[in-house]
Design a protein around this motif. Structure first.
Motif, PDB file in Angstrom:
ATOM      1  N   THR A 112       0.826  -0.983 123.115  1.00 41.76           N
ATOM      2  CA  THR A 112      -0.112   0.015 122.587  1.00 41.76           C
ATOM      3  C   THR A 112      -0.462  -0.308 121.136  1.00 41.76           C
ATOM      4  N   ARG A 116      -4.241  -1.441 119.805  1.00 40.35           N
ATOM      5  CA  ARG A 116      -4.906  -0.560 118.843  1.00 40.35           C
ATOM      6  C   ARG A 116      -5.145  -1.291 117.514  1.00 40.35           C
ATOM      7  N   ASP A 259     -11.575  -3.014 123.764  1.00 39.91           N
ATOM      8  CA  ASP A 259     -10.392  -3.857 123.641  1.00 39.91           C
ATOM      9  C   ASP A 259     -10.677  -5.226 124.230  1.00 39.91           C
ATOM     10  N   LEU A 265     -11.903   2.881 123.936  1.00 35.73           N
ATOM     11  CA  LEU A 265     -10.785   3.772 123.670  1.00 35.73           C
ATOM     12  C   LEU A 265     -10.994   5.096 124.389  1.00 35.73           C
ATOM     13  N   ALA A 269      -7.274   8.695 122.340  1.00 43.09           N
ATOM     14  CA  ALA A 269      -6.958   7.598 121.425  1.00 43.09           C
ATOM     15  C   ALA A 269      -7.848   7.650 120.191  1.00 43.09           C
ATOM     16  N   GLU A 273      -6.367   8.006 116.424  1.00 44.71           N
ATOM     17  CA  GLU A 273      -6.595   7.017 115.371  1.00 44.71           C
ATOM     18  C   GLU A 273      -7.379   7.622 114.202  1.00 44.71           C
TER      19      GLU A 273
END
Length: 470
Positions: A112, A116, A259, A265, A269, A273
């Motif tokens: 993870t 990220r 990603d 995302l 998420a 963030e």
């Protein structure tokens, strides 16, 4: 109040030198309950004077072993060369922040964290700072105008002022100019409430009980998290409905990001963030600036040299982005402030397997800490370690230290992704405000550092806004 003489350092005065106070206690071993009580009041209270010069310390609290790396060699070994063993944040940090930021970059690990980091780092990379610079300058100019409107010598809580300034900057860069204006105050108040009420010590973790056992959360913490959830959801929805308006923003970058497998995302998420970036970009920078104003108010020769640089580089205008590189002393003031008062004074990780550091056995589950509060004042690493001397950061020597002896933004793969953003914001804020004002500490005020999640000069910093030349 402890000064440099208590550490056995040379206390003869040097040009630009000021010896700031810091809390300490005698080298008397307290009971476990006394140690926990001290830590709950302030995490700085647990360290004795000898702790500053010890390169390596091992202690046990309840059932958990703690190791403190306090030399460049041990910092490099644990946080860089053996990052894979010590990548996971401590249980205390995870449990303190998960209600607020979920699986955000600051507390996540493993796959993870890797995914990220690949997504978030480019959004706030140094190359993006020029695009955010106009928003920073605009927001600082508004704060300066508000100061001017108060009149000469206006009494002001500079800690609160810096909190609102940096919150406005980070909100406008994360959410866009208009949404940032609309929501900054609400998010700041919620974050402040959260930090005020979160417990600094996780007894269950010290007893090595499993993570799945729920930690009790009071109503104040749940209320703060709910307020933040509501605001972030409204902001994300508003941004989507407006399609961003063509403006550079972090939220836009998170919404557009993909990603390595081409997947966007999730909504959760993005929320997590955004919360991480706000927390890291607002609270730490606000504290750094507050400490800088305090230190400058106590060191007239440093203040004079700062003003001389500003008057030479931008005598009749505000700095533009290219000027940041031409303000080395202004940056040195910020870097020296970060040395003396690192905004995150304790960096703690959990060993995921048995290991050795400096030849000492570190069992799986132990907590390995790098403590910038100790490392940055270690008298074996820094000459006149307790003096405020920005000159040590001029030139290319970084104070004469290995990069592993100065870690205000952490070190290794988990170094702060927003380092360039935060430094630029701090230098610009100090430069623009110091061109017009010379804040002075209210007489008789006793400022003592207090560490909870971050390191603050108490609950307020009362100063008078003295105009330059006044």
């Amino acid at each position: 109040m402890t000064q440099a003489s208590d550490v056995g350092e040379d206390t003869s005065e040097a040009v630009g030198s000021y010896v700031p106070p810091y809390p300490s206690r005698p080298d008397i071993q307290p009971s476990v309950l006394e140690l926990i009580s001290l830590a709950r009041r302030s995490l700085l209270s647990v360290w004795t004077l000898p702790s500053f010069s010890k390169p390596w310390t091992k202690i046990t609290i309840l059932r958990r072993m703690l190791f403190i790396c306090n030399s460049p060699a041990t910092v490099q070994e644990a946080f860089v060369r053996k990052h894979a063993i010590y990548e996971r944040k401590s249980p205390q940090m995870r449990h303190a922040l998960e209600p607020l930021i979920g699986d955000g970059l600051f507390v996540s690990d493993g796959e993870t964290w890797r995914r990220r980091r690949q997504i978030v780092a480019p959004i706030i990379h140094a190359s993006r700072v020029p695009a955010f610079f106009p928003v920073m300058a605009e927001t600082i100019a508004e704060r300066r105008s508000a100061w001017a409107a108060r009149g000469a010598e206006a009494p002001t809580d500079v800690l609160q002022e810096m909190a609102h300034l940096t919150a406005e900057i980070i909100c406008r860069t994360i959410f866009g100019r208009q949404l940032g204006r609309d929501y900054a105050a609400e998010v700041v108040e919620s974050f402040t409430d959260y930090q005020r009420h979160i417990d600094q010590i996780d007894i269950l973790s010290l007893l090595r009980l499993p993570d799945w056992i729920p930690r009790l959360r009071g109503r104040a913490i749940k209320r703060a998290v709910k307020r933040i959830d509501t605001v972030l959801e409204e902001i994300i929805s508003s941004y989507e409905s407006r399609a961003g308006g063509g403006e550079t923003s972090v939220i836009g970058g998170l919404l557009d990001a993909r990603d390595e497998d081409g997947r966007p995302l999730s909504r959760q998420a993005i929320r997590n963030e955004a919360a991480v970036i706000f927390m890291a970009g607002h609270e730490t920078t606000a504290n750094t600036l507050a400490w800088a104003w305090f230190l400058l108010s106590q060191a007239p020769s440093v203040r004079d040299r700062l003003h001389a640089e500003l008057d030479a580089v931008c005598p009749d205008r505000d700095p533009v982005f290219e000027d940041i590189a031409r303000l080395p002393y202004t940056r040195a003031v910020i870097e020296e402030t970060l040395r003396l008062y690192p905004p995150v004074p304790i960096l703690a990780r959990e060993a995921n397997r048995d290991d050795k550091i400096a030849g000492v056995a570190v069992p799986k589950g132990s907590i390995v800490m790098v403590v910038p509060w100790l490392l940055h004042r270690n008298p074996t690493l820094w000459e006149r370690a307790d003096h405020f001397e920005p000159e040590r950061f001029l030139g290319g020597a970084r104070g004469g230290q290995s990069k592993f002896g100065y870690v205000p933004f952490a070190i290794g793969p988990r170094i702060c992704a927003g380092l360039s953003f935060g430094l630029t914001e701090s230098v610009l804020s100090l430069a623009m405000l110091a061109r017009a004002f010379d804040p002075q500490l209210e007489p008789g005020t006793d400022i003592q550092p207090v560490s909870r999640l971050t390191l603050r000069p108490g609950e307020q910093l009362p100063m008078r806004l003295r105009p330059r030349g006044g």
